[in-house]
Design an enzyme around this catalytic site. Structure first.
Site, PDB file in Angstrom:
ATOM      1  N   HIS A   1      24.126  33.105  30.263  1.00 54.11           N
ATOM      2  CA  HIS A   1      25.363  33.384  29.504  1.00 54.11           C
ATOM      3  C   HIS A   1      25.609  34.886  29.380  1.00 54.11           C
ATOM      4  CE1 HIS A   1      25.070  29.119  28.201  1.00 54.11           C
ATOM      5  NE2 HIS A   1      23.776  29.414  28.105  1.00 54.11           N
TER       6      HIS A   1
ATOM      7  N   GLU B   1      33.303  45.475  44.963  1.00 54.96           N
ATOM      8  CA  GLU B   1      34.549  44.828  44.522  1.00 54.96           C
ATOM      9  C   GLU B   1      35.302  44.217  45.695  1.00 54.96           C
ATOM     10  OE1 GLU B   1      36.741  47.392  41.531  1.00 54.96           O
ATOM     11  OE2 GLU B   1      35.031  48.662  42.009  1.00 54.96           O
TER      12      GLU B   1
ATOM     13  N   SER C   1      37.993  58.180  41.480  1.00 52.72           N
ATOM     14  CA  SER C   1      39.377  57.922  41.104  1.00 52.72           C
ATOM     15  C   SER C   1      40.227  59.124  41.480  1.00 52.72           C
ATOM     16  CB  SER C   1      39.434  57.681  39.599  1.00 52.72           C
ATOM     17  OG  SER C   1      40.737  57.918  39.126  1.00 52.72           O
TER      18      SER C   1
END
Ligand code: ARG
Length: 469
Positions: A160, A294, A281
């Site tokens: 979890h 990703e 970025s």
């Protein structure tokens, strides 16, 4: 679509087909990827036609050589693909006839594009499967190497996404080795089902011409001939199997990617990727984004979609060939491309990961992750596990409230809340003891079990490479 091209865009009665239909039927912009396997199949077919006397040996030779020169043009990238000729097969046949004259027009003797495309797809799948199996093997090897590199570094284990019990980092990495071993098995199984050679099935019913399909099969390395011509031209379950295996594999890589994203986040902060495997970025110079992970996670969606697309194409088709089947290629190629990108990238990411091992050790030494082991201790002394669970829960609550680690609970409190606990039991609940105790099953996280698991994995990898993937 013009008549001068001599394409297939003519209706049954010799009129030009409606441009809307002609446009929908063009596949050469994507099926040109089959060109080299199509040529190899045609060369085997042309040799066979010569061997059985359906064409002269001179005509056969002209075809084989002409096809070789077309392959050169394809490799150079200057083959003039013409959408008016619909697909890769008609393009190559027309170019061959232009090059060698009337002999070229004999290539399609005893053959249909239906059995031709079925052969092409098997040849293409055979190559792709083998290349991807090699890449997957290398990724698994990288996981084992990384597991060996991090040695006995403890780490928190999660369910979890909540800290649950301490594990070894190597155990976490080897879990992905085990997952990918099954993906490897799926790819290997497919090899065994790729052995039937479909050429000779004709459009659907075989051929009455005296061919020797066995010669074609032998030249192309197929151990068997298709047992049923309808099946041979109509079925796409081998592609589906590849797409299903590819989708499962991509989903598995996506989970690995997600773990990497978490590990490299500021919040977890347990691993880092080299600058070459991250991006920054354009706006926030401090950022180091795990784009590779990703992208793998994102590309899994394509593989799932490709499987669903082809399942949907095939689902309602009656025997045997139907033009819908032309829609099998884009999903197929896209999954090949996706895996060709994702597998080496995943391997580079695994190789590049460097773990903050001291931080992981500290996180694994969570003062409450010993709770299960204390409950186990009570269970061993005869307390029903449910009751033991309740007693330890009360002790955890006591310690949390006072912000003291579980193993520092005062002896009097231990005696009161967990009456059957040995007074010394708490002191034994150290991280090394918790880990070492988990040696009762081969899959446990005790360092000696994990080391054995890594050794076994090394042996498996070597054996697989030995006997072929
Ligand atoms: N481009 C076609 C395909 O991929 C080749 C077979 C065409 N056959 C036909 N009967 N129109 O399915």
């Amino acid at each position: 679509m013009s008549e001068k091209k001599g394409g297939l865009a003519r209706s049954r009665l010799g009129q030009d087909v409606d441009p809307a239909l002609a446009r929908a039927g063009v596949s050469v912009h994507f099926d040109q990827r089959l060109a080299l396997v199509d040529i190899a199949g045609s060369q085997a077919h042309a040799r066979m036609l010569g061997a059985v006397g359906l064409v002269s040996l001179e005509e056969s030779r002209l075809m084989v050589e002409g096809l070789a020169s077309l392959a050169e043009a394809v490799r150079r990238g200057d083959f003039p693909w013409d959408p008016d000729l619909e697909d890769v097969h008609m393009n190559l046949e027309k170019a061959l006839t232009e090059r060698i004259g009337p002999a070229g027009a004999k290539l399609h003797t005893a053959r249909s594009r239906n059995d031709q495309v079925a052969l092409d797809e098997r040849l293409y799948l055979r190559e792709a499967r083998e290349r991807l199996a090699g890449e997957l093997w290398r990724l698994r090897a990288a996981l084992v190497n990384k597991a060996l590199e991090v040695g006995e570094t403890p780490a928190p284990g999660y369910t979890h996404l909540q800290r649950a019990q301490p594990i070894l980092l190597a155990h976490h990495l080897l879990a992905y080795y085990q997952v990918l071993k099954r993906d490897q098995g799926r790819l290997a199984d497919l090899r065994g089902r790729l052995g039937e050679m479909p050429l000779g099935s004709g459009a659907l019913a075989g051929t009455g011409l005296p061919i020797r399909a066995d010669l074609v099969a032998e030249e192309l390395g197929f151990p068997e001939l298709a047992a049923n011509s309808l099946d041979a031209v109509a079925s796409r379950d081998l592609l589906l199997e590849f797409l299903a295996g590819g989708a499962i594999l991509m989903v598995n890589l996506s989970r690995l990617a997600e773990d990497m994203v978490l590990w490299c986040s500021t919040e977890f902060g347990v691993a880092e990727l080299p600058d070459t495997l991250t991006t920054s970025s354009s706006m926030m110079p401090q950022k180091k984004n795990p784009d590779g992970a990703e992208l793998i996670r994102g590309k899994a969606g394509r593989a799932i979609g490709n499987l669903v697309a082809l399942l949907s194409v095939v689902k309602g088709l009656p025997m045997s060939y139907n033009r819908d089947l032309q829609e099998d290629k884009e999903p197929f190629f896209d999954t090949v491309d996706t895996l060709d990108l994702a597998l080496p990238l995943a391997r580079r990411l695994v190789e590049g990961l460097s773990f903050h091992r001291e931080r992981l050790r500290a996180m694994a030494d969570d003062p409450y992750m010993a709770a299960t082991d204390l409950a186990d201790h009570l269970a061993q002394r005869g307390v029903p596990f449910r009751e033991a669970h309740r007693q330890v829960g009360a002790l955890v609550a006591y310690c949390l409230e006072r912000q003291i680690p579980l193993i520092e609970a005062p002896p009097a409190v231990l005696a009161q809340l967990c009456p059957l606990a040995e007074p010394a039991s708490l002191a034994g609940l150290t991280l090394p003891n918790l880990l070492a105790a988990r040696d009762k099953t081969p899959g446990g996280v005790a360092p000696r079990m994990v080391a054995a698991q890594a050794r076994k994995a090394q042996g498996e990898l070597a054996a697989e490479r030995e006997r072929g993937l």
